[in-house]
Design an enzyme around this catalytic site. Sequence first.
Site, PDB file in Angstrom:
ATOM      1  N   ARG A 106       0.863  -1.187   0.000  1.00 55.92           N
ATOM      2  CA  ARG A 106       0.000   0.000   0.000  1.00 55.92           C
ATOM      3  C   ARG A 106       0.894   1.230   0.000  1.00 55.92           C
ATOM      4  O   ARG A 106       1.778   1.350   0.847  1.00 55.92           O
ATOM      5  CB  ARG A 106      -0.918   0.046   1.224  1.00 55.92           C
ATOM      6  CG  ARG A 106      -1.493   1.451   1.437  1.00 55.92           C
ATOM      7  CD  ARG A 106      -2.536   1.562   2.503  1.00 55.92           C
ATOM      8  NE  ARG A 106      -3.767   0.959   2.065  1.00 55.92           N
ATOM      9  CZ  ARG A 106      -4.959   1.212   2.617  1.00 55.92           C
ATOM     10  NH1 ARG A 106      -5.058   2.048   3.624  1.00 55.92           N
ATOM     11  NH2 ARG A 106      -6.045   0.624   2.170  1.00 55.92           N
ATOM     12  N   HIS A 133      -7.540   0.757  -6.257  1.00 58.88           N
ATOM     13  CA  HIS A 133      -7.759   0.028  -5.000  1.00 58.88           C
ATOM     14  C   HIS A 133      -8.490  -1.283  -5.344  1.00 58.88           C
ATOM     15  O   HIS A 133      -9.671  -1.448  -5.035  1.00 58.88           O
ATOM     16  CB  HIS A 133      -8.583   0.900  -4.047  1.00 58.88           C
ATOM     17  CG  HIS A 133      -8.526   0.476  -2.616  1.00 58.88           C
ATOM     18  ND1 HIS A 133      -7.767  -0.588  -2.177  1.00 58.88           N
ATOM     19  CD2 HIS A 133      -9.155   0.980  -1.516  1.00 58.88           C
ATOM     20  CE1 HIS A 133      -7.932  -0.710  -0.864  1.00 58.88           C
ATOM     21  NE2 HIS A 133      -8.751   0.210  -0.442  1.00 58.88           N
ATOM     22  N   GLN A 136     -10.389  -3.585  -2.794  1.00 61.07           N
ATOM     23  CA  GLN A 136     -11.643  -2.959  -2.356  1.00 61.07           C
ATOM     24  C   GLN A 136     -12.769  -3.262  -3.350  1.00 61.07           C
ATOM     25  O   GLN A 136     -13.919  -3.491  -2.959  1.00 61.07           O
ATOM     26  CB  GLN A 136     -11.438  -1.445  -2.245  1.00 61.07           C
ATOM     27  CG  GLN A 136     -12.673  -0.676  -1.798  1.00 61.07           C
ATOM     28  CD  GLN A 136     -12.999  -0.881  -0.330  1.00 61.07           C
ATOM     29  OE1 GLN A 136     -12.150  -0.730   0.524  1.00 61.07           O
ATOM     30  NE2 GLN A 136     -14.245  -1.227  -0.030  1.00 61.07           N
ATOM     31  N   ASP A 229     -16.607   8.461  -1.435  1.00 64.55           N
ATOM     32  CA  ASP A 229     -15.334   8.257  -0.730  1.00 64.55           C
ATOM     33  C   ASP A 229     -14.960   9.602  -0.114  1.00 64.55           C
ATOM     34  O   ASP A 229     -15.585  10.627  -0.439  1.00 64.55           O
ATOM     35  CB  ASP A 229     -14.283   7.795  -1.764  1.00 64.55           C
ATOM     36  CG  ASP A 229     -12.914   7.512  -1.154  1.00 64.55           C
ATOM     37  OD1 ASP A 229     -12.834   7.292   0.079  1.00 64.55           O
ATOM     38  OD2 ASP A 229     -11.917   7.513  -1.907  1.00 64.55           O
ATOM     39  N   CYS A 270     -15.971   2.866   0.995  1.00 62.34           N
ATOM     40  CA  CYS A 270     -14.855   1.989   1.359  1.00 62.34           C
ATOM     41  C   CYS A 270     -14.433   2.179   2.811  1.00 62.34           C
ATOM     42  O   CYS A 270     -13.860   1.280   3.413  1.00 62.34           O
ATOM     43  CB  CYS A 270     -13.672   2.235   0.422  1.00 62.34           C
ATOM     44  SG  CYS A 270     -13.013   3.912   0.507  1.00 62.34           S
ATOM     45  N   ARG A 315     -14.018  -7.277   2.841  1.00 64.05           N
ATOM     46  CA  ARG A 315     -12.605  -7.054   2.521  1.00 64.05           C
ATOM     47  C   ARG A 315     -11.783  -8.298   2.865  1.00 64.05           C
ATOM     48  O   ARG A 315     -10.915  -8.723   2.118  1.00 64.05           O
ATOM     49  CB  ARG A 315     -12.033  -5.851   3.291  1.00 64.05           C
ATOM     50  CG  ARG A 315     -12.626  -4.491   2.992  1.00 64.05           C
ATOM     51  CD  ARG A 315     -12.424  -4.052   1.566  1.00 64.05           C
ATOM     52  NE  ARG A 315     -11.040  -4.142   1.131  1.00 64.05           N
ATOM     53  CZ  ARG A 315     -10.056  -3.314   1.506  1.00 64.05           C
ATOM     54  NH1 ARG A 315     -10.313  -2.293   2.287  1.00 64.05           N
ATOM     55  NH2 ARG A 315      -8.822  -3.483   1.068  1.00 64.05           N
TER      56      ARG A 315
END
Length: 329
Positions: A106, A133, A136, A229, A270, A315
């Site tokens: 990440r 991502h 996700q 988001d 998310c 997730r």
Amino acid sequence: MNLKGRHFLTLKDFTPEEIAYLLELSAELKAKKKQGIPVDTLRGKNVALIFEKTSTRTRCSFEVAAHDLGMGTTYLDPKSSQIGKKESIEDTARVLGSMFEGIEYRGFGQEIVEELAKYAGVPVWNGLTNEYHPTQMLADMLTIQEVFGKLKGIKLVYMGDARYNMGNSYMIACAKMGMDFVACAPAKYFPDQELVAQCMEYAKESGATITLTENVEEGTKDADVICTDVWVSMGEPDEVWEERIHDLTPYRVKKEVMKNAGEQAIFLHCLPSFHDLNTGIGKEMGERFGLTEMEVTDEVFRSEQSKVFQEAENRMHTIKAVMAATLGA
Ligand code: CP
Ligand code: NVA
């Protein structure tokens, strides 16, 4: 379907059939976990988890999923490794690749995770970059599938900064899976034209549609999924807050938006989210700009239509599927 040895850097690299397979495997692993049936077929393997940006869900998902699969984990936090500061990505990749069977990364630019993948010699998984991502997306697609029983033909609207990792990734995932994607934002926050063109090509194959609109009422009408988001992502400077709040407040997900979409619509995010003032940044920005909520109202966030915690749980199951599929039994 054999994904053994593959990297997981962006959904652009995967066919609709491969994505569907990963979702099927996720659902199977989730069901087994609920029934208490262990799936520790990767016993004896180890994975490295590199985080140059902070995380709650992604880190916990990789750790729990790896342990469930029988693997050991080593967590490298933003400060405690030599990566990028005293050691190049290439050298890091060669070192970690010699000790671990897989590497999660990440961090910042997509080119970093790509370089890691180039030299590691073991599967590398993208746990979020500025651009994408992808893990996700699997969690979101699994959640949508659980609620609606399908992906094809589902209308998904992303409201907010559609140029960043989440907006880009939704457009790719929807285009691959035959969904109707809408980016609902001021034009300067639309995804990059080159990526839009690429997704239009995927859409031709899958039957998906891609719409970019500034009009909230038209964009969100009859939507099945409304998502958003944070307005300012990790790594962006504090100075952008004022402009973002100004530009994106009309695109906040509120009751009227959900009503315009219809009763069937669900809300996804998310996370983490600024839906109240119970966070350090939320409180600071709230006080500075006179706001009590940002990208989504607390009312929508806590409503029956909100599936954000089901999405967050997913997730773990989907990340487990990615590791299981790419490392093989
Ligand atoms: N959604 C997500 O990636 O959460 P974290 O930043 O907590 O990992
Ligand atoms: N766009 C957000 C996503 C967080 C999971 C960020 O990059 O900070």
